[in-house]
Structure formats: C-alpha cells, structure tokens
Design a protein around this motif. Structure first.
Motif, short mmCIF file in Angstrom:
data_model
loop_
_atom_site.label_atom_id
_atom_site.label_comp_id
_atom_site.label_asym_id
_atom_site.label_seq_id
_atom_site.Cartn_x
_atom_site.Cartn_y
_atom_site.Cartn_z
N ILE A 46 0.82 -1.21 0.00
CA ILE A 46 0.00 0.00 0.00
C ILE A 46 0.86 1.26 0.00
O ILE A 46 1.94 1.30 0.58
CB ILE A 46 -0.96 0.03 1.22
N GLY A 47 0.35 2.30 -0.67
CA GLY A 47 0.92 3.63 -0.60
C GLY A 47 -0.09 4.51 0.12
O GLY A 47 -1.25 4.61 -0.29
N TYR A 48 0.32 5.16 1.21
CA TYR A 48 -0.64 5.80 2.10
C TYR A 48 -0.01 6.98 2.85
O TYR A 48 1.21 7.14 2.89
CB TYR A 48 -1.13 4.79 3.14
N ARG A 49 -0.86 7.79 3.46
CA ARG A 49 -0.44 8.80 4.42
C ARG A 49 -1.13 8.50 5.74
O ARG A 49 -2.27 8.05 5.77
CB ARG A 49 -0.78 10.21 3.94
N ILE A 50 -0.42 8.73 6.83
CA ILE A 50 -0.97 8.48 8.16
C ILE A 50 -1.85 9.65 8.58
O ILE A 50 -1.42 10.79 8.56
CB ILE A 50 0.15 8.27 9.19
N ARG A 51 -3.07 9.34 8.99
CA ARG A 51 -3.98 10.35 9.53
C ARG A 51 -4.16 10.21 11.04
O ARG A 51 -4.48 11.18 11.72
CB ARG A 51 -5.35 10.25 8.86
#
Length: 232
Positions: free
Chosen positions: A117-122
């Motif tokens: 996965i490619g993601y940003r942490i929220r």
C-alpha cells in the motif's frame, strides 16, 4: 506540513487469493492486528473506513501501480473493502500493457506475490516502550503489485525517521515546545539534513530565540515559522 506518502510491504501482505487468465485477481493489501509487521506497525481494524468512504463519494479507487511507480500503472482496482482479516482488494490487470502482462506471468508463476500500500498516516497511537505504532486511520492512495525490496532495513529506517518527524511536527502544531534534540530530529527527518547540519541549524535557531543562549526551543509558533522558511 503535509504528511509524506509512505509505502508498506511485508510478509503479512503477501496474500494473492485468486488470479484468472484474463488478469483479474484478488488479495489482501494489508492485514489487521496480530504481531507488529517488519516496520514495527499494527494496522487497526477500521483504519481504512474513512478513506474508502471518501473514494466512494468521489467515484474513485486507489491506483494500481507496478512497484509504487506512478509512471507504470498496470490496471485498476475494481473493489476495496475491509473484512475481519484486513483490506481485501480486487483488480483487473490491463493486459494491453506490457508491464501488466509481465506482472501477470510473474504472479502466475509465483515468482512474485506481493501487494503493497501507498498511504499517508492520519491517525496513530505509539507504545513508547516497544516503539510499536498502531495505525488507526490511513489515507490510502495506491496499492501496488510488488516484489520484496532489496534493502528492507534501509526502507524501515527511512520510514521510522519520517514518522518521528511527523510526531514532532504534531507537537509543534499543538503549541508544545521541543527540546534541542527533538528539534534536531525534526530537521533530519523532514529536510534531510545531516546530523552535523541539523545540530548547527538547531543551535543557531535556538540561540536566536533565547537571548541567554541556554538552548530553550522558544515558542512553537516560532519553530513552525522557522521550518516553513526552511521549506521555502
């Protein structure tokens, strides 16, 4: 300061469930709970609820890339949903694209079996004693078909450094003060400064904020202004 885009690949993610001759396949892009993965992370159930709802509202899906390369799309994801195990995705390889045909042959032969996965942490929680991160809310941007990275430890170090910078930036945004060491960590993680460069920049900045030169980090607002000036 926008959170950086991160990727995650590990043994827990290598779970291709089905693969058809026409290039349709299904698998788990990530799994919930259990032991920390190779990054020292645990993904909490519900971490994808918000981002999947946003994709549904926009009529979009996370992108499908080869090896996280946005210049190499190889198909599209047709569904993504959470179940009791993790994030289950179904996709269609574009068999008119050479790289997608290569990916299909490699998947069929079992030479690769990775989803990442490619993601940003929220949202996240950190166990300070074990340094295990529980990721509670993620912004899912893409899911790639991948092989195992050649330099896993370097990747892990890079991700951990970025996370430390994110944590410290959150402290500044909340109006908290940073120690000189924390300020150095933030400079190294966010701006790629060497240890010596970060130490020098932190000393210069802290001296400017504190006339008696004792290294008080000063106001959080001044710290944010300094970082914004660094970023240009």
């Amino acid at each position: 300061m926008e959170a950086e885009l991160r990727t995650k690949t590990g043994a827990a993610l290598l779970d291709i469930k089905t693969l058809s001759e026409k290039g349709r396949f299904e698998g788990y892009a990530s799994t919930f709970g259990g032991e920390p993965d190779s990054y020292g992370d645990i993904i909490a159930p519900g971490a994808y609820t918000e981002t999947l709802a946003e994709h549904a509202a926009r009529g979009t899906m996370p992108k499908m890339f080869w090896q996280h390369d946005p210049n190499e799309p190889i198909g599209k994801w047709t569904s993504a949903q959470e179940d009791e195990k993790g994030l289950l995705v179904s996709g269609q390889l574009n068999m008119g694209v050479q790289r997608a045909r290569e990916a299909y042959e490699l998947l069929k032969a079992g030479d690769i079996d990775g989803l990442s996965i490619g993601y940003r942490i929220r949202g996240y929680e950190v166990d300070e004693d074990s340094d295990v991160w529980t990721l509670t809310k993620l912004d899912l941007r893409e899911v790639s078909v991948v092989s195992i990275g050649a330099n896993e430890h370097a990747t892990v170090a890079s991700v951990k450094s970025g996370r430390r910078a994110l944590e410290l930036a959150d402290k500044l945004k909340a109006g908290e003060r940073l120690t000189e060491r924390e300020f150095e960590d933030l400079l190294k993680g966010s701006f790629g400064l060497s240890k010596a460069q970060a130490e020098r920049a932190a000393r210069l900045h802290l001296k400017g904020l504190d006339p008696d030169g004792r290294g008080d980090p000063g106001d959080a607002a001044d710290g944010l202004a300094f970082l914004q000036a660094l970023a240009g």
